[in-house]
Design an enzyme around this catalytic site. Structure first.
Site: not given
Length: 318
Positions: A34, A72, A143
């Site tokens: 990022r 990621a 999640y």
């Protein structure tokens, strides 16, 4: 030479995968960040992508890539602040991942290795009845649900395109640099603090960082890994009490574990608002890795005690 695109390279697992691949002359590594590192490792190609977003253009990063290792993710959040956590997880872990995978398939990437989570299987097991890779999934939180939906989307894409997909569901990962509860337990033990965890008889599977990284690298080329789901652990399950004793030994400290009854520990945890922590310490979560070992002819490269020694050494040095 195999050209690998690695996402999540700044994370705990991704950084270890990157280091392993850079040590092997058989791989050319391109890592996604990022924010670009100020001083990239020698031999590492880096590219900048602003997060795992559904609108990303991955084509420049995908040029010439043979295999993607996708570490990621929006990870499990203890102090969730999103009004709709499931939507926040889906935005990144499902739609963001699928965007990368679709463009990878269109670019001719051969294999997509997806780091998922044991939370896809569920939150816990009955001792002696471990999860297996082919069990019916039963995620219990946003999640885990997002990880399952990403798996399903990737396998559907693999059935429609020429790109192979490999899914790996690790249990709790530990090793040098580990954070969160595992590091906290090491800190308490190293201080010689008494812990009321001496009578816990649960069984939990863990996976050393070295073992997880070795399995990921094995899946880059192994022909039997294509379009399969694998669970991974150290292949030795421990109770919380036994883990603490062995962790203390690795730290060179005595384990001062008080024999508090589990029911009383549970009561105290509820009073203190730590019910979730108590469940993780006291309940069982085991996995069966027979499929992983048999299909891939793979065995863990480091023992629990060896991995704890490496973890403790790093903790004491830093």
């Amino acid at each position: 030479m195999t050209r690998v695109l690695l996402t999540g390279a700044s994370g705990f697992v991704g950084a270890a995968v990157q280091a392993r691949l850079l040590d092997d002359p058989g791989y050319a590594v391109r890592s996604v960040y990022r924010r670009l590192p100020l001083s990239p490792f020698a031999g590492l190609e880096v590219c900048q992508v602003q997060g795992l977003e559904p609108h990303n253009d991955w084509q420049p990063a995908l040029e010439g890539v043979d295999v993607i290792i996708h570490c990621a993710a929006r990870v499990h959040v203890m102090d969730e602040r999103e009004a709709d956590p499931l939507e926040a997880f889906r935005h990144v872990n499902v739609r963001g991942t699928l965007r990368l995978a679709e463009q990878a398939a269109e670019s001719g990437v051969r294999r997509f290795i997806y780091l998922s989570s044991i939370k896809v299987n569920g939150e816990g097991t009955v001792p002696g009845h471990p999860f297996s890779a082919d069990d019916l999934p039963a995620p219990a939180d946003p999640y885990g649900i997002s990880k399952l939906e990403a798996e399903q989307a990737l396998l559907k894409l693999a059935a429609e395109m020429q790109m192979e997909v490999v899914i790996i569901r690790p249990v709790l990962v530990y090793g040098p640099g580990v954070k969160a509860n595992f590091r906290s337990m090491m800190a308490w033990l190293n201080r010689g603090a008494p812990l009321p965890l001496g009578t816990i008889t649960n069984k939990r599977s863990l996976v050393a960082l070295d073992n997880l990284v070795d399995l990921i690298v094995t899946c880059i080329h192994h022909p039997c890994a294509a379009n399969q789901v694998f669970l991974v652990s150290d292949d030795e399950d421990l109770s919380t009490s036994e883990l603490l004793r062995r962790m203390a030994r690795a730290l060179g400290q005595p384990a001062r574990l008080l024999p508090l009854p589990m029911w009383l520990l549970s009561v105290f945890a509820q009073i203190l608002g730590k019910k979730a922590v108590s469940q993780r310490l006291c309940e069982s979560l085991q996995v069966d890795i027979k499929k992983t070992k048999t299909l891939l002819e793979w065995t863990p490269v480091i023992s629990v005690d060896g991995a704890l020694e490496k973890t403790a050494k790093d903790f004491l040095e830093h």
